[in-house]
Design a protein around this motif. Structure first.
Motif, PDB file in Angstrom:
ATOM      1  N   SER A  17      36.671  47.668  -0.692  1.00 49.01           N
ATOM      2  CA  SER A  17      35.618  47.800   0.310  1.00 49.01           C
ATOM      3  C   SER A  17      34.548  48.726  -0.253  1.00 49.01           C
ATOM      4  CB  SER A  17      36.181  48.391   1.599  1.00 49.01           C
ATOM      5  OG  SER A  17      35.122  48.867   2.427  1.00 49.01           O
ATOM      6  N   LEU A  18      33.317  48.445   0.095  1.00 48.01           N
ATOM      7  CA  LEU A  18      32.226  49.310  -0.351  1.00 48.01           C
ATOM      8  C   LEU A  18      32.474  50.760   0.057  1.00 48.01           C
ATOM      9  CD1 LEU A  18      29.391  49.541  -1.606  1.00 48.01           C
ATOM     10  CD2 LEU A  18      28.444  48.990   0.655  1.00 48.01           C
ATOM     11  N   TRP A  19      33.135  50.949   1.212  1.00 44.23           N
ATOM     12  CA  TRP A  19      33.328  52.304   1.729  1.00 44.23           C
ATOM     13  C   TRP A  19      34.495  53.022   1.048  1.00 44.23           C
ATOM     14  CZ3 TRP A  19      28.896  52.572   3.531  1.00 44.23           C
ATOM     15  CH2 TRP A  19      28.316  51.497   4.210  1.00 44.23           C
ATOM     16  N   GLN A  20      35.212  52.334   0.159  1.00 45.71           N
ATOM     17  CA  GLN A  20      36.277  52.976  -0.600  1.00 45.71           C
ATOM     18  C   GLN A  20      35.763  53.620  -1.894  1.00 45.71           C
ATOM     19  OE1 GLN A  20      38.806  49.377  -0.723  1.00 45.71           O
ATOM     20  NE2 GLN A  20      40.432  50.643   0.146  1.00 45.71           N
ATOM     21  N   ILE A  21      34.518  53.372  -2.232  1.00 48.51           N
ATOM     22  CA  ILE A  21      33.953  53.928  -3.461  1.00 48.51           C
ATOM     23  C   ILE A  21      33.714  55.429  -3.280  1.00 48.51           C
ATOM     24  CG2 ILE A  21      31.962  53.897  -5.009  1.00 48.51           C
ATOM     25  CD1 ILE A  21      31.631  50.955  -4.390  1.00 48.51           C
TER      26      ILE A  21
END
Length: 218
Positions: A17-21
């Motif tokens: 997920s983009l928010w896991q970066i």
């Protein structure tokens, strides 16, 4: 630190997920480009990640460029031979993947008697084959056991440094459980894992494996 400037990516990963970066200052500056990279399929994302890496002074190579022996050769692998009906299914599978490649979806399809039984998506080849086995067990696949072909090919325009289609002994096991006749892949464009074990498993199950000299961009 070791002054290495060439790199190759191998193995697999789960699309995050983009928010896991975890952002540092540099990735914050790249955020608009990172968001744009995520808006597309896997090849779209991977090729842009490769571009980021190269813009930081590295040269990204495909694993097959470093070790060309990992690619499937042209011709039959093992004792089982491909029948004319299987060749027709193979040709249809390559045509299908050639048509869907620009949409950056899966690299595999199952065709039996010129009927598309399953298309690979996010679940991957092994799960797709398990789905075919379930469909056969429930009576939704009427093609006889021992017919049908798993066809795998790179996507049209794919950055071949990343995520080439691959087969291995587990692929043969999945094809056998799905009741298919064999596996057809693009020679020189498909990675083969544990080739000796793969051929042994295919011979035991009487499954053909062919590296076809044609590809999806014919």
């Amino acid at each position: 630190a070791a002054n290495c400037r060439d790199m190759a990516c191998i193995g697999s990963l789960v699309r995050p997920s983009l928010w896991q970066i975890r952002f540092d200052f540099k990735t914050v500056l790249l955020l608009p480009r990172i968001v744009a990279a995520f808006r597309g399929g896997d090849d779209h994302l991977l090729s842009r990640v490769g571009r980021f890496i190269e813009q930081n002074g590295f040269r990204v190579l495909g694993a097959h460029e470093v070790a060309p022996e990992i690619l499937v050769p042209e011709g039959m692998l093992g004792r089982a031979q491909i029948a004319e009906l299987d060749r027709a299914d193979m040709a249809m599978g390559f045509d299908y993947l050639r048509a869907t490649g620009p949409f950056d979806v899966g690299q595999a399809v199952v065709v039996a008697n010129k009927h598309v039984l399953a298309v690979e998506a996010a679940e991957g080849t092994d799960q797709m084959l398990a789905r075919v086995a379930e469909l056969r067990a429930s009576g939704h696949v009427i093609a006889p056991v021992g017919s049908g072909v798993l066809v795998k090919a790179p996507k049209h325009g794919q950055d071949r440094r990343f995520d080439l289609p691959s087969i291995g002994p587990l692929t043969v096991d999945g094809v056998a459980r799905a009741g298919l006749a064999g596996i057809a892949v693009v020679a020189g464009g498909t990675v083969i894992a544990e080739p000796e074990r793969l051929v042994q498993a295919a011979d035991r199950a009487n499954i053909f494996v062919i590296g076809a000299p044609i590809g999806p961009e014919r």
